[in-house]
Every structure is written in C-alpha cells, then in structure tokens.
Write a protein that holds these residues in place. Structure first.
Motif, mmCIF file in Angstrom:
data_model
loop_
_atom_site.group_PDB
_atom_site.id
_atom_site.type_symbol
_atom_site.label_atom_id
_atom_site.label_comp_id
_atom_site.label_asym_id
_atom_site.label_seq_id
_atom_site.Cartn_x
_atom_site.Cartn_y
_atom_site.Cartn_z
ATOM 1 N N GLU A 444 16.746 11.390 0.547
ATOM 2 C CA GLU A 444 15.580 12.134 0.043
ATOM 3 C C GLU A 444 15.319 11.867 -1.438
ATOM 4 N N VAL A 445 15.555 10.633 -1.856
ATOM 5 C CA VAL A 445 15.241 10.214 -3.222
ATOM 6 C C VAL A 445 13.745 10.409 -3.473
ATOM 7 N N HIS A 446 13.395 10.936 -4.621
ATOM 8 C CA HIS A 446 12.032 11.274 -5.020
ATOM 9 C C HIS A 446 11.480 12.456 -4.235
ATOM 10 N N GLY A 447 12.302 13.043 -3.373
ATOM 11 C CA GLY A 447 11.859 14.197 -2.602
ATOM 12 C C GLY A 447 12.358 15.494 -3.208
ATOM 13 N N HIS A 448 12.302 16.577 -2.411
ATOM 14 C CA HIS A 448 12.625 17.918 -2.903
ATOM 15 C C HIS A 448 14.058 18.329 -2.595
ATOM 16 N N ASN A 449 14.854 17.400 -2.073
ATOM 17 C CA ASN A 449 16.225 17.737 -1.729
ATOM 18 C C ASN A 449 17.135 16.537 -1.998
ATOM 19 N N GLU A 450 16.872 15.835 -3.103
ATOM 20 C CA GLU A 450 17.636 14.621 -3.405
ATOM 21 C C GLU A 450 19.129 14.935 -3.471
ATOM 22 N N HIS A 451 19.927 14.061 -2.857
ATOM 23 C CA HIS A 451 21.357 14.313 -2.800
ATOM 24 C C HIS A 451 22.129 13.007 -2.676
ATOM 25 N N LEU A 452 23.417 13.113 -2.892
ATOM 26 C CA LEU A 452 24.327 11.973 -2.765
ATOM 27 C C LEU A 452 25.671 12.495 -2.297
ATOM 28 N N GLN A 453 26.251 11.810 -1.315
ATOM 29 C CA GLN A 453 27.557 12.228 -0.810
ATOM 30 C C GLN A 453 28.605 12.106 -1.915
ATOM 31 N N VAL A 454 29.452 13.122 -2.024
ATOM 32 C CA VAL A 454 30.508 13.109 -3.033
ATOM 33 C C VAL A 454 31.404 11.883 -2.846
ATOM 34 N N GLN A 455 31.762 11.587 -1.593
ATOM 35 C CA GLN A 455 32.647 10.459 -1.344
ATOM 36 C C GLN A 455 31.994 9.136 -1.711
ATOM 37 N N SER A 456 30.681 9.037 -1.523
ATOM 38 C CA SER A 456 29.966 7.831 -1.921
ATOM 39 C C SER A 456 30.137 7.580 -3.408
#
Length: 475
Positions: A444-456
């Motif tokens: 959801e890059v550029h969206g309203h819920n951008e996130h990234l996995q901690v393990q990533s």
C-alpha cells in the motif's frame, strides 16, 4: 555433504535474523545495534518530509548529526540545497577508499515521501507503529527503509573500523516524489557532479516479492527501469446555466475521453530482461501463475498465458506500458454548465518506447481532435540501458542464497522511475538492490495504510550491510 549444507543454510538464517532463537519460532530480542537502527528508522519516518506539509532539510540535519556523533569529519559531510527551495535539502556523505585502482560506488536514496492526509489514515501517518509483524507509517516502505539501511551501513562500517578499497558515497536527496518542488539528484548532477561520480550506483527499484502469506518467492535486482511521463487532457464547452442542460459539456467530454483511456491496453512489449525474469521467476513459483510466466517468456504471442499473468497487479506492468488517470478537475459553480475540465494521466513507459509514442497512442485512443493533450511535469533523461555486470550480480546472487534460502536472484526491470535516471548523463549505471520485500499489494505504498514487514527490514539490513561491504572491498 547434504547434512552439512543444511546446517550451513540454517546457520546463515540464524545470522540473518540475529539470534538462533529465531529458528525455534521465537522472536529474537533486539541487540544494542538493532535498537539504534530502530531509533534511526523511527526518526526518519516520524520526520514529515512530504511536499505538502514536510521539511526534508529538518531530516537532513538530524542525519548529519548522527554522522558527526559517530566520528565522521566535516569534510566527509556535504549539505546542499537549491536556495530557491529552502525545505528541500539533501546530504552527501563520503567514506574514503584506500585503493587508487578501485573506483567509487554510490548509495542513492530520496528522503521525501508522498503526501499523507491524516483524515484518510487509520492512524497518524507520521508516527511509526509496529503491529502484527509490520511497521505502519508514511515512508515505512517508500523509501525510508532503504534510506535508514544506507545510513546504518556506513555507521556500522565506521564502528567496525572498516577500511574500504572503494570510496563509498551516500547521497540522500529530496524531490523524487511527483509533487516536490525540485529534484536533489538532478541538482547535484548539474552543479556538483563530483559528489555523485562513481563506477555504479545502488538504489531503489529492486527487491523481493512474497506469495501474500509471508513466504518470499523472488528477489530481483533492477538493471533498468520504466520512464515516467505525465499528460494533461483538457476539454472545453460554451457553458451556460445548468437549468438548460448541455449534455455535450466539458465534463461529459472528459468522461468519454477517460473511459477510452481506461479501456486502452498498450501492446505487449517484452525485452531480454523481462523475458528472463518471467522464465526464472516462473519456475521458482511452481504454481499456475508461474507456469503462465514461463509460457509467456517462451512465446509472447501466447494470449492465454498473457491473460493469466496480466491478472496479477504486480506482473501486469512488466508486460507493457501502463497509464492511469490520477487527477481530475472541472467546472466552477454548481449551477453552471462546466466550461473546462482537466485530467492528468500518469504513465510508466517500458524501455524501448518513448513519451511521444505514448502520448500519440493515448490521443489516438481518445479519437477526438477537440481534446487538448500535452506533456506536463519534470522530464527526466532516459536511463542508461540495462547492464549485466558480473562484479555486481554475482555477490548479490551468493548473498541472496545465504539470507533467503531457496530464493533465486533474478535481474528485472524496475516498475518505477527512480532518481537513477539523473545519473545517466554522468554515465553512471544504477542497480535497484534486492533485500527488502513486499506483498503482492505493494504494501500500500502511496496509500492510506503504507506498511513494511518487520522481518523484511531487519533481514535486508544485514543483507545489504554485507553486500555493500563486498563491493567496497573490490579492487
């Protein structure tokens, strides 16, 4: 030998995760270095650097202070900005090499992020939140994760006492996102090219992809990228009171034009790199989608395979140029027939095609000579042609095999247009690094819920530290 190999892979995974506890399904406890990295990442995400409400220069000053506190001298740190844009600062940090033969390498990143309206978010976009195994916040994925890793890598090299053979240059700039006022990489290339000059650059555009359930299925290194172009479409009508309707007004004409743009599909356009990607990544997947990827790589005329691959939102833009309407405006008062309407179409153009050809194709699809269509926004130079450099690819392949067991590194074309395009006039080839990975929804890059996995993030931190070190010690 087989048992030894399995043990070696297990040890590599444990090292990548930071503790053997990870192998037992337990969450490893962060050590002091990881806690410092988390603090850096938090500081980056929680410093608003969006064009609408943020300040890149504020983050630049924080980064510079971290380098000074780590023992970097003032002559290793260069702060810069276009004086016409006081908030759009950038920073270049140098770690000198000790070999006269080894040419410099460049780590490149942008500090600015897409605008974020807090009203549209479930949480404050500029507060880093860790929940359910992911970090949430604007810039967590695009691209403050890689920025933080680049800074952390140089700080760790300093703490380790590393004496690189190559000079390592880190350039963190502002202005990559569309709405920014100026582009820092472009400014450096024009005014301070010596700060960028390098044998090659590493930046965004590569990375991994999961199956949507946490399993990393591919890792790619970008050896080329799309070109971005934006076009304004404008329509007009005479106007008048809305009580006497004119159904052929500017907004109605715009609706007709944009429906045709939406329906238009650019022709399939694979090249050597994308065909190789689909062939190798398809085999690695081992499912129906993977089989279709292998088939289309072997025969681009296989329409059934194309339909399957096109159904995946990540793979579809690898097949062809894509264009999407992203802005629209029209009318001026609720009780009047609209006299004008304007829409902006954002396009990502595959290597080998031009912005002019893309505009002509869209204009032909609209089929209305009264519609005005023009290119707008910053026009970046075309990126350098893809480069297959074994001195770059082979170390990455070996480390991917170590950090992501069972995953193959595949060269690919980046789906995004990056600041690496501004390195082309300097003759610097750029590679989008593997490491960080995302789900098929693009996190959801550029969206309203951008996130990234901690393990990533944590695994990529170790992977890229080791990869940069290998390159830094080349001669």
């Amino acid at each position: 030998m087989r048992g030894t190999a399995i043990c070696s892979v297990a040890l590599a995974v444990a090292m990548a995760l930071g503790t053997p506890a990870a192998l037992a399904g337990q969450t490893p406890r962060p050590d002091g270095a990881e806690l410092a990295f988390r603090d850096l990442y938090r500081d980056m995400v929680e410093t608003d650097t969006s064009a609408a409400t943020g300040d890149c220069n504020a983050l630049v000053l924080k980064i510079a202070e971290r380098f000074r506190n780590a023992g970097f001298a003032e002559n290793q740190i260069t702060l810069f900005r276009d004086e016409a844009y006081q908030l759009d600062g950038g920073i270049v940090v140098l770690m000198a090499g000790n070999s006269a033969k080894a040419k410099p390498m460049l780590l490149l990143g942008h500090l600015d992020v897409a605008n974020a309206n807090p009203r549209h978010w479930k949480r404050d976009p500029f507060k880093l939140v860790e929940r359910d195994g992911s970090f949430f916040g604007r810039g967590t994925a695009d691209m403050k994760a890689l920025d933080a890793i680049w800074v952390d890598t140089l700080l760790r090299f300093k703490a380790e006492g590393l004496k690189p053979k190559r000079t390592i240059k880190l350039a963190l700039t502002c202005g990559q996102e569309l709405s920014a006022r100026a582009n820092g990489t472009e400014w450096l290339a024009r005014h301070r090219p010596e700060l960028l000059e390098a044998e090659f650059a590493l930046g965004e555009g590569g990375g991994g992809l999961t199956d949507g359930h946490g399993k990393v299925v591919t890792q790619s290194i970008a050896i080329g990228e799309m070109t971005m172009a934006n076009f304004d479409v404008e329509t007009f009508s005479a106007g008048g009171p809305s009580a006497i309707p004119n159904y052929d007004n500017a907004i109605s004409k715009m609706i007709d034009a944009l429906q045709k743009v939406r329906a238009y599909r650019f022709p399939l356009h694979l090249n050597v790199t994308t065909r190789r990607y689909f062939a190798q990544a398809g085999v690695a997947r081992g499912d129906a989608m993977g089989a279709a990827m292998v088939r289309i790589a072997a025969d681009p005329k296989d329409s059934a395979a194309e339909a399957i691959v096109s159904s995946d939102p990540t793979y579809d833009p690898m097949l062809r140029t894509t264009c999407l309407t992203t802005l629209i405006q029209g009318g001026y008062i609720v009780t009047a027939i609209p006299q004008t309407a304007k829409a902006t179409i954002n396009c990502y153009i595959v290597p080998g095609e031009t912005a002019e050809e893309t505009r002509d194709a869209l204009y032909s699809a609209i089929g209305d000579p009264k519609v005005i269509m023009s290119r707008v926004g910053r026009a970046a130079p075309p990126p350098l042609p893809p480069v297959h450099d074994p001195r770059v690819l082979r170390p990455a392949e070996k480390l991917v095999a170590s950090y992501y067991p069972g995953v193959q590194l595949v060269p690919a074309i980046s789906l995004i247009a990056t600041d690496a395009a501004y390195l082309a006039p300097l003759g610097i080839p750029a590679f989008g690094v593997p490491g960080l990975y995302a789900d098929p929804d693009g996190n959801e890059v550029h969206g309203h819920n951008e996130h990234l996995q901690v393990q990533s993030l944590m695994t990529a931190r170790g992977f890229l530290h080791d990869l940069v070190k290998v390159y830094a010690m080349q001669e």
